[in-house]
Motif scaffolding. Structure first.
Motif, mmCIF file in Angstrom:
data_model
loop_
_atom_site.group_PDB
_atom_site.id
_atom_site.type_symbol
_atom_site.label_atom_id
_atom_site.label_comp_id
_atom_site.label_asym_id
_atom_site.label_seq_id
_atom_site.Cartn_x
_atom_site.Cartn_y
_atom_site.Cartn_z
ATOM 1 N N LEU A 1 0.930 -1.151 -0.144
ATOM 2 C CA LEU A 1 0.102 -0.144 0.129
ATOM 3 C C LEU A 1 0.907 1.234 0.008
ATOM 4 O O LEU A 1 1.737 1.713 1.115
ATOM 5 N N HIS A 2 0.988 2.083 -1.122
ATOM 6 C CA HIS A 2 1.855 2.922 -1.257
ATOM 7 C C HIS A 2 1.646 3.838 -2.455
ATOM 8 O O HIS A 2 0.734 3.317 -3.115
ATOM 9 N N ASP A 3 2.342 4.937 -2.391
ATOM 10 C CA ASP A 3 1.869 6.085 -3.392
ATOM 11 C C ASP A 3 2.419 5.299 -4.700
ATOM 12 O O ASP A 3 3.597 4.986 -4.889
ATOM 13 N N GLU A 4 1.670 5.232 -5.946
ATOM 14 C CA GLU A 4 2.041 4.590 -7.120
ATOM 15 C C GLU A 4 3.194 5.478 -7.916
ATOM 16 O O GLU A 4 3.533 4.611 -8.666
ATOM 17 N N THR A 5 3.302 6.748 -7.449
ATOM 18 C CA THR A 5 4.315 7.515 -8.401
ATOM 19 C C THR A 5 5.677 7.573 -7.586
ATOM 20 O O THR A 5 6.450 8.300 -8.187
ATOM 21 N N ASP A 6 5.803 6.856 -6.678
ATOM 22 C CA ASP A 6 7.088 6.998 -5.995
ATOM 23 C C ASP A 6 7.876 5.805 -6.476
ATOM 24 O O ASP A 6 7.865 4.613 -6.133
ATOM 25 N N VAL A 7 8.529 5.923 -7.739
ATOM 26 C CA VAL A 7 9.102 5.167 -8.757
ATOM 27 C C VAL A 7 10.174 4.416 -7.949
ATOM 28 O O VAL A 7 10.385 3.071 -8.203
ATOM 29 N N GLU A 8 10.948 4.974 -7.160
ATOM 30 C CA GLU A 8 12.151 4.330 -6.314
ATOM 31 C C GLU A 8 11.517 3.008 -5.771
ATOM 32 O O GLU A 8 12.023 1.896 -5.585
ATOM 33 N N LYS A 9 10.563 3.307 -4.863
ATOM 34 C CA LYS A 9 10.056 2.632 -3.976
ATOM 35 C C LYS A 9 9.309 1.288 -4.526
ATOM 36 O O LYS A 9 9.279 0.107 -3.980
ATOM 37 N N VAL A 10 8.666 1.788 -5.628
ATOM 38 C CA VAL A 10 7.899 0.870 -6.431
ATOM 39 C C VAL A 10 8.794 0.009 -6.999
ATOM 40 O O VAL A 10 8.740 -1.519 -6.874
ATOM 41 N N ALA A 11 9.871 0.261 -7.603
ATOM 42 C CA ALA A 11 11.016 -0.597 -8.183
ATOM 43 C C ALA A 11 11.740 -1.376 -7.141
ATOM 44 O O ALA A 11 11.988 -2.621 -7.437
ATOM 45 N N GLU A 12 11.895 -0.830 -6.125
ATOM 46 C CA GLU A 12 12.658 -1.651 -5.086
ATOM 47 C C GLU A 12 11.587 -2.832 -4.575
ATOM 48 O O GLU A 12 12.063 -3.847 -4.651
ATOM 49 N N TYR A 13 10.248 -2.543 -4.361
ATOM 50 C CA TYR A 13 9.476 -3.471 -4.261
ATOM 51 C C TYR A 13 9.329 -4.748 -5.183
ATOM 52 O O TYR A 13 9.361 -5.851 -4.971
ATOM 53 N N ALA A 14 9.516 -4.052 -6.445
ATOM 54 C CA ALA A 14 9.597 -5.157 -7.614
ATOM 55 C C ALA A 14 10.508 -6.105 -7.689
ATOM 56 O O ALA A 14 10.639 -7.354 -7.872
#
Ligand code: GLY
Length: 441
Positions: free
Chosen positions: A46-59
């Motif tokens: 559950l996170h801001d979808e535009t936080d690209v670094e965080k989304v990429a780290e999760y991926a």
């Protein structure tokens, strides 16, 4: 295969639903807890979808092999580019390619430069006096648009939202002064008259593979009144056309989109992912209203519920830049999708209110449920300020699909609003008549 879907709306629930027909593991990043996605996903953030670094780290941490981005904002933030850097395949466009949606001035200039049929007279301004001159030159028969993203709610059209040159100039001034859409700049376009339709297509960077046509309903209130919304519902027909759209009209639309894809490639912005053409069918044929770099919402629900081909295979093909050899088929079915939104949506939405959703009864009615921007708390469903959920009816005939959709809607209770006129014979007959009048039939 491990697949990441970014976004927590009904469009993304429909994407996850379509992907999960194959033997894959779904992961999700969403800003609200969508109960439908949660149920189908192996894990979610559950996170801001535009936080690209965080989304990429999760991926990276989850070992994601393929990602699909639902909304436009993470594309604009550069999420595709970031994931590609980490060698994760993405079935959505890069920031540069997505500019076809995120910068309306760029879209019109690209069509002009490459001499692509189906555009309209338009010019962008940062100076309100120059904007005024252009509005006057077009006799006030204009559409006024912010350059950047506004969630589908920033466009105002003469006759629908304002009735004089002064009001047009005032809205243009507001966009420039407040920087609505992220830029102190406004796009003025000639107003076009007709019936709108949506043509979505899968694209591998070189070729497009069109889907059935869909008609969305942007206005909040019955009979196309009230403010613009993200879309209140949509329908599609078993033959892939629409009751007012002939096969020739339809054919013109993918031809225009293919030329846009060719132009983007020539400009070094190869486009891979779903492309969405919002067209106005005019007496002279289809013209582009806007182009989006993603599935439409609600239109994704009309096409993904009838897609016969493996959606995982299509997304892999788009990400790999090669859809050649994949036979893309849809069931010959009609669909009607209606959104349930919180009361006051678009003006003063009743957020944080509990709604009762009888999933079993909806299924028994033969309808399909997609959750949108709701939050699940302790097993209960609560509204947010955005659309809550969508119900889709699917059948051979359009009127039967509409009936099934309405049966499903009876099992959603709460302080909500629905545009019940979508997909009804009365509204569709009105649209057919409108097109006949424009064509002088
Ligand atoms: N249905 C309008 C959109 O997705 O932009």
């Amino acid at each position: 295969m491990k697949i990441l879907v970014v976004g927590g709306g009904a469009r993304e629930h429909a994407i996850v639903h379509a992907l999960s027909k194959d033997d894959v593991e779904i992961y999700s990043v969403m800003k609200n807890l969508n109960p439908g996605i949660k149920r189908l996903a192996s894990d979610y953030l559950l996170h801001d979808e535009t936080d690209v670094e965080k989304v990429a780290e999760y991926a990276r941490n989850k070992g994601i092999e393929l990602a699909i981005i639902g909304p436009e904002a993470p594309e604009e933030a550069g999420l595709t580019d970031e994931l590609l850097k980490h060698e994760i395949k993405v079935a959505s466009p890069t920031r540069a390619a997505a500019e076809i949606e995120t910068n309306k001035e760029f879209m019109r200039l690209l069509m002009e430069k490459h001499n692509i049929k189906g555009s309209v007279k338009s010019r962008a301004f940062s100076d309100i006096e120059l904007a005024r001159e252009y509005i006057e030159m077009l006799d006030g028969e204009v559409a006024i648009k912010p350059i950047g993203l506004t969630g589908g709610k920033g466009v105002k059209v003469a006759g629908d939202h304002f009735n004089s040159i002064e009001e047009a100039v005032e809205y243009a001034r507001e966009i420039i002064e407040k920087g609505i859409g992220g830029k102190h700049r406004v796009l003025i376009e000639e107003k076009i008259v007709g019936e709108e339709f949506t043509l979505q297509a899968f694209c591998d960077g070189k070729s497009i593979y069109p889907m059935p046509a869909v008609q969305d309903h942007k206005r909040l209130l019955p009979d196309d009144k009230g403010p613009n919304t993200g879309g209140m519902g949509s329908y599609s027909c078993s033959d892939g056309l629409l009751p007012f759209l002939t096969a020739d009209d339809y054919e013109a639309a993918p031809t225009i989109l293919q030329r846009v894809i060719d132009a983007l490639r020539m400009e070094g912005r190869e486009y891979r992912g779903v492309i969405y053409g919002q067209f106005m069918l005019t007496a002279e044929g289809p013209k582009i209203v806007e182009i989006n770099a993603r599935f439409g919402d609600p239109e994704a629900m009309n096409v993904l519920t009838t897609l016969k081909t493996s959606f995982v295979e299509i997304c892999s093909g788009m990400a790999d830049g090669d859809l050649n050899g994949i036979s893309i088929d849809f069931e010959n079915k009609s669909t009607v999708c209606k959104y349930v939104v919180p009361s006051g949506y678009g003006i003063k939405p009743a957020a944080g209110e509990k709604i009762e959703v009888d999933e079993r009864a909806i299924k028994d009615a033969g309808a399909v449920l997609f959750y949108a921007s709701v939050n699940e708390v302790n097993g209960e469903i609560y509204t947010t300020t955005s659309r809550s959920l969508a119900i889709v009816g699917i059948a051979n005939e359009l009127q039967e699909a509409e009936r099934i959709c309405e049966e499903g809607l009876k099992h959603v209770k709460g302080n909500v609003f629905i545009r019940h006129d979508i997909g009804t014979k009365e509204l569709i007959d009105k649209r057919i008549k409108h097109m006949e009048e424009l064509r002088g039939i």
